[in-house]
Design an enzyme around this catalytic site. Structure first.
Site, PDB file in Angstrom:
ATOM      1  N   ASP A 163     -61.348  14.965  10.204  1.00  0.00           N
ATOM      2  CA  ASP A 163     -60.833  15.235  11.550  1.00  0.00           C
ATOM      3  C   ASP A 163     -59.558  16.066  11.519  1.00  0.00           C
ATOM      4  O   ASP A 163     -59.384  17.003  12.297  1.00  0.00           O
ATOM      5  CB  ASP A 163     -60.576  13.914  12.282  1.00  0.00           C
TER       6      ASP A 163
ATOM      7  N   THR B  84     -69.570  11.051   5.038  1.00  0.00           N
ATOM      8  CA  THR B  84     -69.527  11.659   3.705  1.00  0.00           C
ATOM      9  C   THR B  84     -68.091  11.942   3.285  1.00  0.00           C
ATOM     10  O   THR B  84     -67.788  11.931   2.092  1.00  0.00           O
ATOM     11  CB  THR B  84     -70.322  12.988   3.683  1.00  0.00           C
TER      12      THR B  84
ATOM     13  N   SER C 204     -57.803  10.851  18.418  1.00  0.00           N
ATOM     14  CA  SER C 204     -56.668  10.278  17.696  1.00  0.00           C
ATOM     15  C   SER C 204     -56.099  11.263  16.679  1.00  0.00           C
ATOM     16  O   SER C 204     -54.880  11.435  16.595  1.00  0.00           O
ATOM     17  CB  SER C 204     -57.076   8.972  17.015  1.00  0.00           C
TER      18      SER C 204
ATOM     19  N   TYR D 287     -66.655   0.384  10.221  1.00  0.00           N
ATOM     20  CA  TYR D 287     -66.299   1.592   9.468  1.00  0.00           C
ATOM     21  C   TYR D 287     -65.699   1.213   8.115  1.00  0.00           C
ATOM     22  O   TYR D 287     -66.135   1.701   7.066  1.00  0.00           O
ATOM     23  CB  TYR D 287     -65.301   2.416  10.288  1.00  0.00           C
TER      24      TYR D 287
HETATM   25  P1  NG1 Z   1     -64.472   9.209  14.304  1.00  0.00           P
HETATM   26  O1  NG1 Z   1     -64.428   7.729  14.380  1.00  0.00           O
HETATM   27  O2  NG1 Z   1     -65.665   9.805  14.879  1.00  0.00           O
HETATM   28  O3  NG1 Z   1     -63.218   9.878  14.804  1.00  0.00           O
HETATM   29  C1  NG1 Z   1     -64.512   8.737  11.667  1.00  0.00           C
HETATM   30  C2  NG1 Z   1     -63.504   9.199  10.637  1.00  0.00           C
HETATM   31  C3  NG1 Z   1     -63.948  10.489   9.927  1.00  0.00           C
HETATM   32  C4  NG1 Z   1     -65.365  10.339   9.391  1.00  0.00           C
HETATM   33  C5  NG1 Z   1     -66.290   9.867  10.531  1.00  0.00           C
HETATM   34  C6  NG1 Z   1     -67.695   9.597  10.057  1.00  0.00           C
HETATM   35  C7  NG1 Z   1     -61.279   8.555  11.426  1.00  0.00           C
HETATM   36  C8  NG1 Z   1     -60.003   9.010  12.033  1.00  0.00           C
HETATM   37  N1  NG1 Z   1     -62.225   9.480  11.281  1.00  0.00           N
HETATM   38  O4  NG1 Z   1     -64.516   9.633  12.734  1.00  0.00           O
HETATM   39  O5  NG1 Z   1     -63.038  10.781   8.882  1.00  0.00           O
HETATM   40  O6  NG1 Z   1     -65.408   9.468   8.303  1.00  0.00           O
HETATM   41  O7  NG1 Z   1     -65.814   8.664  11.117  1.00  0.00           O
HETATM   42  O8  NG1 Z   1     -68.277  10.732   9.519  1.00  0.00           O
HETATM   43  O9  NG1 Z   1     -61.425   7.399  11.054  1.00  0.00           O
END
Ligand code: NG1
Length: 397
Positions: A173, A36, A130, A225
């Site tokens: 994050d 989201t 990360s 993603y």
């Molecule tokens: P992850 O891959 O779990 O660290 C990523 C995105 C978040 C968010 C989630 C899905 C990065 C650094 N983080 O998190 O911003 O979109 O996926 O809710 O890509």
């Protein structure tokens, strides 16, 4: 690592220099509100006890030298210049460069630093190792340059900085890493970033279980993603083109109509895939609001049901689950969890389950024996009872 041990490890690597700053930046688990953030709808994560730590000695010159206690990550060095060229794609040193590039542009920093990194956030598990590294490097370089930037601005800056490594993330994050609060989860909204800390009921526990399947920031997971971000943008554009009065963002859209109405209207405009992506995003945004209310009311069964609905939506509409994650959530529920769902981007990584405190050890044991042990996965480190931790900080040592 305690201070004395950290100082010895540091001196051994950096010509007997002594660190004067200690930084910590936590990983996070997202309780609900997945995929989201980059659509401008809320998320509901908490910072956890796993963290990245950096010992830092400011330098007089503009060199940045980064070492990692984990031998898989080789030493990296670079200089603070107006345009910092990235290392090869996927190189861990790019997180330090991302922080440095952003701070050179925003604050004109000129002093480099020696940085020794260590941490215990599992890598590529959807727990945001990360972003914790990026935030830790940012705080270290800021402190080395004696510059202060207000937290909410830093959240936005760090979110944008992560694009340097090739990730178009949404900002969750970095915001939770900087804004976490012990004993609380945060409802975070975007554009502009803002948040509300919601107190965790005393008898709730969130159990995190790793599927053992890496969901790395490079490769198929990253492509998946990035593809979802494009699909969501396309869905919004198509709706805007066909509904004259359509608002320009998802955030505006959801204030105008219920999820059911929005999906009903989108049905005649979007093809099957885009409709399912759209349905996930708008329904997930609504689930965050409902989950916030459930936590405030201490209603664990309701919160759990929302987590289950979130998982189904991520699996069936957003296509980011996998058999391992589906199996883990089934085990968690049958062991007595109120609800369970994949957490983070998906494509592997972890699940999170809500359990009553008195049940936590039983659920942990059930997951280890039913999922991890039969696969020969390290059961001890694969399941964790999360503690809601404070956000990142820096102190002098
Ligand atoms: P992850 O891959 O779990 O660290 C990523 C995105 C978040 C968010 C989630 C899905 C990065 C650094 N983080 O998190 O911003 O979109 O996926 O809710 O890509």
């Amino acid at each position: 690592m305690n201070d004395e041990h950290a100082i010895r490890a540091f001196s051994a690597r950096f010509e007997r220099r002594v660190p004067t700053l200690a930084v910590r930046a936590p990983g996070r688990v997202n309780l609900i509100g997945e995929h989201t953030d980059y659509n401008g709808l809320p998320v509901f994560p908490m910072a956890i006890q796993r963290e990245v730590r950096i010992a830092c000695a400011p330098r007089r010159d503009a060199s940045v030298r980064v070492e990692n206690v984990d031998a898989r990550f080789e030493r990296r060095e670079f200089v603070l210049v107006p345009e910092i060229t990235p290392f090869a794609r996927g190189d861990w040193g790019n997180y330090a460069k991302a922080a440095a590039q952003m701070l050179v542009q925003r604050a004109g920093i000129t002093r480099g630093a020696d940085l020794l990194v260590e941490g215990d956030v599992p890598l590529a598990a959807g727990l945001s190792s990360s972003s914790a590294l990026l935030v830790a490097c940012t705080l270290a370089l800021l402190a080395a340059n004696e510059v202060e930037i207000e937290r909410t601005e830093l959240m936005e800056l760090c979110a944008r900085a992560e694009r340097y490594v090739g990730t178009h993330s949404g900002g969750m994050d970095q915001a939770i890493c900087l804004g976490g609060r012990a004993g609380h989860a945060l409802v975070i909204d975007f554009a502009p970033v803002r948040f509300e800390a919601v107190r965790m009921p005393d008898d709730w526990r969130f159990v995190i279980a790793d599927s053992g399947l890496k969901a790395g920031k490079s490769g198929a997971a990253r492509e998946g993603y990035n593809a979802r971000t494009v699909e969501c943008r396309t869905a919004l554009e198509r709706l805007r083109a066909s509904w004259k009065e359509t608002p320009t963002t998802y955030a505006e859209l959801v204030t105008h109509a219920t999820t059911g109405e929005l999906v009903g209207r989108a049905r005649s405009v979007l093809d099957d895939v885009l409709l399912r992506r759209f349905r996930h995003v708008v329904s997930e945004g609504a689930r965050v609001d409902a989950a916030r209310a459930a936590m405030l009311a201490g209603d664990a069964p309701r919160f759990g049901a929302l987590m289950n609905a979130s998982h189904a939506s991520l699996r069936d509409d957003y296509d980011v689950s996998c058999p391992e994650l589906d199996e883990l959530v089934v085990h968690a529920r049958s062991a007595g969890a109120f609800g369970a769902r994949l957490t983070g981007a998906g494509f592997g990584g972890c699940i999170v389950a809500l359990v009553r405190a008195s049940e936590a050890e039983r659920v942990v044991h059930a997951l280890r024996t039913r999922y991890h042990a039969p696969r020969g996965l390290e059961a001890e480190s694969s399941v964790l009872v999360a503690r809601a931790a404070d956000g990142a900080d820096v102190r002098t040592v």
